[in-house]
Design an enzyme around this catalytic site. Structure first.
Site, mmCIF file in Angstrom:
data_model
loop_
_atom_site.group_PDB
_atom_site.id
_atom_site.type_symbol
_atom_site.label_atom_id
_atom_site.label_comp_id
_atom_site.label_asym_id
_atom_site.label_seq_id
_atom_site.Cartn_x
_atom_site.Cartn_y
_atom_site.Cartn_z
ATOM 1 N N GLY A 187 -1.805 41.324 -0.756
ATOM 2 C CA GLY A 187 -0.491 41.319 -2.051
ATOM 3 C C GLY A 187 0.254 42.951 -2.491
ATOM 4 C CB SER A 198 -2.960 38.145 -2.809
ATOM 5 O OG SER A 198 -4.796 38.906 -2.469
ATOM 6 C CG HIS A 217 -8.619 39.477 -3.237
ATOM 7 N ND1 HIS A 217 -8.645 39.894 -4.058
ATOM 8 C CD2 HIS A 217 -7.440 39.386 -2.950
ATOM 9 C CE1 HIS A 217 -8.452 40.703 -4.793
ATOM 10 N NE2 HIS A 217 -7.643 40.670 -3.901
ATOM 11 C CB THR A 225 -4.300 42.500 16.810
ATOM 12 O OG1 THR A 225 -3.691 43.401 17.511
ATOM 13 C CG2 THR A 225 -5.386 41.090 16.598
ATOM 14 C CB CYS A 267 -12.909 54.529 -19.921
ATOM 15 S SG CYS A 267 -12.455 55.865 -21.272
#
Lengths: 130, 392
Positions: B71, B201, B203, B239, B327
């Site tokens: 992505g 994307s 995944h 490739t 954080c």
């Protein structure tokens, strides 16, 4: 990411709470930045008899708060003033580098509480002299 | 210990069927698709089959689908490729303030090259206004890039409406959407959306990491992202990641087949989770749009506590989730998306995102609802910001 010691203090923080009739209260940090620590101390004969904290913040903020209270409980004011943020981090087996600045403020909060205690004591002594 | 994964907007596991489809392409069918002998032909036809499946999922012609490394690459390619190929027509780009960093940082980078970028504000639900897009257009505008749905708060943007409005203009302005969060979750059709470019994307839809695609409408003037060999119709050299592409194709095929069934299941669990949190915990804010929302996204802010300590506590109970606190965002600032919808910093630090997936069950939701109130209460009892009983 965190050491075992940090996680242990984070999971079972010591001395959480407030002292209603505290002799000194120290507050550092800012909720806007994501960390706010408040430390309460009770002092007798120059010794920190009781200490409690309340903290809004990440794992490191909570663990350092807990650790600093454990390090200075029963110690004299002078001994407590020698505890640095770095020493607190070391006692916890280290903190991730990114946390060293933003969340490692517990000793500062302690020192602020001691200063508050000293200011109040001075005022009281002056009042008693009059 | 029981483990409950609720961070599917972050990544998803590769499905068994997907892995099985991929495996032969690591070993016995290892060929380079650019060669003419049997091994190469096998690889080539596997890539083309995958291309058809991905194209079908988004209602595109397979010749308009180009495989990338994910992505982020697709977003980079779309924005840089259009900017560099069309800069003589103008150097102005319109985007929103809640885009993924793959878009925002790419736009910021182009600003250093002399492009001008307008970052549109959003309303309290995270919605971009169609008229804001149109009003931001200047003679210099060459590209509009607005995400299809936000990865953090799940708000679905009015992409089709923006697409329609852009078509009414007397000159061509390219329209890109980052659809990484929507493909496979809600119906996505490039013609209905009216987009020229669309990022996907693998995944996020139970395919492998490191592979994605960019849809490029026929006739779009865009620079190649990589230069080198003649792969991907000379537009994306290198490739091909054949096993990854095959896995992506299989994942796309399954996502299309199960889309409506999953949509219903996930939105039911999402609504149960949101309702349960609101009922059990006080001082909670739901982030994102209440209905115009991804079916698997829950994002809330718990006042008076901080996100990382919340995540650590959840992790100790086996629950995997994410937050937009400073954080966890890896910077000193909380999530730019939460700030853009108008949350104050101290509240944005207390955000929690739970994103559901096909393996989550109603029991998982019940478990989160059982564990979460106690954790929030514990952290609040430690927080100096939490109003004490009977006080202020």
């Amino acid at each position: 990411m965190y050491s075992e010691k940090v996680m242990e203090h984070f999971t079972n923080p010591r001395n959480v709470g407030e002292i209603p009739d505290a002799d000194g209260i120290g507050e550092v940090g800012n909720p806007v930045c994501g960390d706010l620590m408040k430390i309460y101390i009770k002092v007798k004969d120059n010794v920190i008899e009781d200490i409690k904290f309340k903290t809004f913040g990440c794992g490191a903020a909570i663990a350092t708060s807990s650790m600093v209270t454990e390090m200075v409980k029963g110690k004299t004011i002078d001994e407590a003033l020698k505890v640095t943020n770095k020493a607190v981090a070391e006692a916890l087996g280290g903190l991730p580098p990114v946390k060293m600045h933003c969340s490692n403020l517990a000793a500062d909060a302690l020192h602020a509480a001691i200063e508050d205690y000293k200011r109040k004591k001075e005022r009281k002594d002056v009042a008693e002299q009059k | 210990m029981k483990r409950v994964y609720m961070d599917h907007a972050g990544t998803t596991p590769v499905r068994r069927e997907v892995l099985e489809a991929m495996l032969p392409y690591f070993t016995e069918r290892f060929g380079n698709a650019s060669t003419i002998y049997s091994y190469g032909r096998e690889a080539k036809s596997a890539i083309e089959e995958a291309r058809e499946k991905v194209a079908h999922l988004i209602g595109a012609d397979p010749r308009e689908v180009f495989f990338t490394a994910g992505g982020t690459e697709s977003d980079n390619w779309a924005i840089r490729g259009i900017a560099h190929a069309n800069k003589e027509k103008g150097k102005h780009i319109i985007t929103s303030s809640i885009e993924h960093h793959a878009v925002l940082h790419t736009c910021e980078d182009l600003e250093k090259e002399g492009f001008k970028v307008t970052y549109l504000p959003v309303d309290k639900y995270g919605l971009v206004k169609v008229e804001d897009v149109i009003n931001a257009i200047t003679d210099e505008t060459i590209l509009v890039t607005i995400m299809h749905a936000n990865n953090e708060i799940g708000t679905i943007e009015p992409i089709a409406e923006i697409g329609k409005a852009l078509k009414k203009l007397d000159r061509k302005i390219y329209f890109h959407t980052d659809a990484v969060q929507t493909v496979g979750k809600i119906p996505v059709n490039v013609d209905e959306l009216g987009v020229d470019l669309l990022s996907i994307s693998a995944h996020k839809i139970y395919g492998p990491k490191g592979v994605g695609a960019l849809y490029i409408r026929k006739g779009t003037k865009i620079k190649p992202f990589m230069t080198g060999g003649a792969q991907e119709n000379k537009r994306r050299a290198g490739t091909e990641n054949v096993p990854g592409i095959v896995g992506f194709g299989k994942a796309a095929e399954l996502a299309e087949k199960e889309l409506m069934e999953q949509y219903e299941k996930l939105s039911y669990l999402r609504d149960k989770l949101i309702k349960g949190i609101m009922e059990r915990i006080p001082h909670v804010i739901l982030n994102g749009h209440p209905t115009q929302r991804l079916p698997h996204n829950v994002n809330v802010c718990f006042k008076y506590i901080e996100g990382e300590s919340l995540l650590l506590n959840l992790d100790m109970k086996g629950i995997c989730a994410s937050s937009g606190s400073a954080c966890t965002s890896g910077s000193l600032e909380p999530s730019h998306v939460l700030l853009a919808i108008g949350l104050p910093h101290e509240i944005a630090h207390g955000s929690l995102r739970l994103t559901l997936g096909r393996d989550n069950t109603e029991e998982d939701v019940d478990y989160v609802l059982e564990v979460l109130p106690g954790i929030v209460e514990k952290l609040r009892s430690m927080s100096p910001l939490f109003p004490s009983k009977g006080g202020n």
